[in-house]
Design a protein around this motif. Structure first.
Motif, mmCIF file in Angstrom:
data_model
loop_
_atom_site.group_PDB
_atom_site.id
_atom_site.type_symbol
_atom_site.label_atom_id
_atom_site.label_comp_id
_atom_site.label_asym_id
_atom_site.label_seq_id
_atom_site.Cartn_x
_atom_site.Cartn_y
_atom_site.Cartn_z
ATOM 1 N N LEU A 164 0.832 -1.207 0.000
ATOM 2 C CA LEU A 164 0.000 0.000 0.000
ATOM 3 C C LEU A 164 0.865 1.255 0.000
ATOM 4 N N ALA A 165 1.922 1.248 0.811
ATOM 5 C CA ALA A 165 2.805 2.422 0.898
ATOM 6 C C ALA A 165 3.500 2.686 -0.440
ATOM 7 N N SER A 166 3.887 1.627 -1.149
ATOM 8 C CA SER A 166 4.594 1.831 -2.419
ATOM 9 C C SER A 166 3.704 2.492 -3.469
ATOM 10 N N TRP A 167 2.386 2.447 -3.274
ATOM 11 C CA TRP A 167 1.444 3.100 -4.184
ATOM 12 C C TRP A 167 0.840 4.358 -3.549
ATOM 13 N N ASP A 168 1.393 4.803 -2.435
ATOM 14 C CA ASP A 168 0.905 5.997 -1.735
ATOM 15 C C ASP A 168 -0.578 5.901 -1.395
ATOM 16 N N LEU A 169 -1.006 4.715 -1.001
ATOM 17 C CA LEU A 169 -2.390 4.513 -0.584
ATOM 18 C C LEU A 169 -2.439 4.556 0.938
ATOM 19 N N PRO A 170 -3.082 5.572 1.515
ATOM 20 C CA PRO A 170 -3.108 5.706 2.979
ATOM 21 C C PRO A 170 -3.940 4.597 3.631
ATOM 22 N N GLU A 171 -3.376 3.972 4.649
ATOM 23 C CA GLU A 171 -4.055 2.870 5.339
ATOM 24 C C GLU A 171 -5.384 3.309 5.953
ATOM 25 N N GLU A 172 -5.492 4.561 6.376
ATOM 26 C CA GLU A 172 -6.740 5.013 6.988
ATOM 27 C C GLU A 172 -7.899 5.075 5.992
ATOM 28 N N ASN A 173 -7.606 5.060 4.668
ATOM 29 C CA ASN A 173 -8.658 5.056 3.648
ATOM 30 C C ASN A 173 -8.988 3.646 3.161
ATOM 31 N N HIS A 174 -8.321 2.675 3.731
ATOM 32 C CA HIS A 174 -8.514 1.270 3.357
ATOM 33 C C HIS A 174 -9.731 0.750 4.131
ATOM 34 N N ILE A 175 -10.856 0.574 3.453
ATOM 35 C CA ILE A 175 -12.093 0.255 4.176
ATOM 36 C C ILE A 175 -12.311 -1.235 4.414
ATOM 37 N N CYS A 176 -11.773 -2.113 3.541
ATOM 38 C CA CYS A 176 -11.896 -3.546 3.802
ATOM 39 C C CYS A 176 -10.907 -4.323 2.956
ATOM 40 N N ILE A 177 -10.706 -5.575 3.347
ATOM 41 C CA ILE A 177 -9.813 -6.469 2.618
ATOM 42 C C ILE A 177 -10.505 -7.818 2.479
ATOM 43 N N THR A 178 -10.390 -8.415 1.312
ATOM 44 C CA THR A 178 -10.929 -9.747 1.065
ATOM 45 C C THR A 178 -9.753 -10.694 0.888
ATOM 46 N N THR A 179 -9.784 -11.816 1.616
ATOM 47 C CA THR A 179 -8.697 -12.783 1.554
ATOM 48 C C THR A 179 -9.272 -14.172 1.314
ATOM 49 N N ASP A 180 -8.382 -15.166 1.305
ATOM 50 C CA ASP A 180 -8.824 -16.550 1.132
ATOM 51 C C ASP A 180 -9.225 -17.191 2.465
ATOM 52 N N ASN A 181 -9.256 -16.402 3.517
ATOM 53 C CA ASN A 181 -9.700 -16.824 4.847
ATOM 54 C C ASN A 181 -8.755 -17.813 5.535
ATOM 55 N N ALA A 182 -7.532 -17.919 5.050
ATOM 56 C CA ALA A 182 -6.541 -18.739 5.754
ATOM 57 C C ALA A 182 -6.224 -18.046 7.079
ATOM 58 N N SER A 183 -5.859 -18.814 8.091
ATOM 59 C CA SER A 183 -5.655 -18.251 9.430
ATOM 60 C C SER A 183 -4.572 -17.173 9.438
ATOM 61 N N ASN A 184 -3.496 -17.357 8.655
ATOM 62 C CA ASN A 184 -2.444 -16.338 8.635
ATOM 63 C C ASN A 184 -2.908 -15.059 7.919
ATOM 64 N N MET A 185 -3.801 -15.189 6.925
ATOM 65 C CA MET A 185 -4.338 -14.007 6.248
ATOM 66 C C MET A 185 -5.295 -13.249 7.171
ATOM 67 N N VAL A 186 -6.091 -13.991 7.933
ATOM 68 C CA VAL A 186 -7.000 -13.362 8.897
ATOM 69 C C VAL A 186 -6.182 -12.618 9.942
ATOM 70 N N MET A 187 -5.100 -13.255 10.406
ATOM 71 C CA MET A 187 -4.236 -12.602 11.402
ATOM 72 C C MET A 187 -3.595 -11.344 10.822
ATOM 73 N N ALA A 188 -3.148 -11.400 9.543
ATOM 74 C CA ALA A 188 -2.544 -10.232 8.905
ATOM 75 C C ALA A 188 -3.536 -9.081 8.844
ATOM 76 N N ALA A 189 -4.781 -9.383 8.497
ATOM 77 C CA ALA A 189 -5.816 -8.346 8.451
ATOM 78 C C ALA A 189 -6.076 -7.776 9.832
ATOM 79 N N GLN A 190 -6.056 -8.614 10.853
ATOM 80 C CA GLN A 190 -6.270 -8.136 12.225
ATOM 81 C C GLN A 190 -5.117 -7.269 12.669
ATOM 82 N N ILE A 191 -3.897 -7.682 12.355
ATOM 83 C CA ILE A 191 -2.718 -6.878 12.735
ATOM 84 C C ILE A 191 -2.780 -5.495 12.092
ATOM 85 N N ASN A 192 -3.186 -5.455 10.842
ATOM 86 C CA ASN A 192 -3.265 -4.175 10.129
ATOM 87 C C ASN A 192 -4.563 -3.419 10.422
ATOM 88 N N GLU A 193 -5.415 -4.017 11.227
ATOM 89 C CA GLU A 193 -6.699 -3.411 11.600
ATOM 90 C C GLU A 193 -7.526 -3.024 10.384
#
Length: 193
Positions: A164-193
């Motif tokens: 996201l940073a390499s494309w100058d996309l501010p994290e505060e404007n990131h409204i949602c993320i869709t993943t494959d629901n693997a436990s590590n992807m869910v954890m990554a989304a939680q870490i990044n809030e």
């Protein structure tokens, strides 16, 4: 004297003149075009080189195609004055320039207030989804990265933040993320809030 010289001449001149009459002599323009290549900074040389660059990039062709004798013969048939740049030119100049232009165009499109993303575990790809000024839903794949690190939630979260940073996309404007629901992807989304 002239008549005696002509009498001594061999009779092959008749066959030579008939051969000359059946073959067409090229015009000066044709002769000049066949031996004079375009200057590398000329508009026509740049147009052909750009077309070959786009062919390589958009059709995912190997850069070595420019050294393939059948491909170079095809290009030479279409325009005899064009001289193919080296493989190094395409890999170090032409394709990086095309990437830079494409990236600038996509970055300009991404000047949007809010966006969503999609990512997956296998390639750590990052696709952004947004609505443009004309209220059209858009999606752009921003990266599909080689990810040699362990696929832990922490590492994936860091890779997504970097993407996201390499494309100058501010994290505060990131409204949602869709993943494959693997436990590590869910954890990554939680870490990044």
């Amino acid at each position: 004297m002239y008549d005696s010289c002509m009498a001594r001449m061999p009779t092959t001149s008749a066959t030579t003149s008939s051969k000359q009459s059946t073959s067409r002599q090229g015009s000066l323009t044709e002769l000049f075009e066949s031996i004079s290549p375009y200057e590398q900074k000329s508009k026509r040389h740049a147009e052909i080189t750009q077309a070959i660059t786009e062919f390589i990039a958009k059709d995912m062709m190997p850069i070595s195609v420019v050294t393939n004798h059948v491909f170079t013969a095809l290009v030479n048939t279409m325009d005899k004055r064009y001289r193919m740049p080296s493989r190094t030119h395409f890999s170090q100049v032409a394709i990086p320039e095309l990437y830079k232009k494409c990236r600038q165009r996509v970055a300009a499109e991404l000047k949007t207030e809010f966006f969503a993303t999609t990512t997956d575990l296998w390639s750590v790809s990052l696709t952004v989804h947004y609505i443009d000024e004309d209220l059209n839903l858009k999606a752009r794949c921003l990266q599909a990265s080689y990810f040699p690190d362990d696929h832990t939630g922490e590492n994936i979260a860091a890779a997504l933040r970097e993407g996201l940073a390499s494309w100058d996309l501010p994290e505060e404007n990131h409204i949602c993320i869709t993943t494959d629901n693997a436990s590590n992807m869910v954890m990554a989304a939680q870490i990044n809030e």
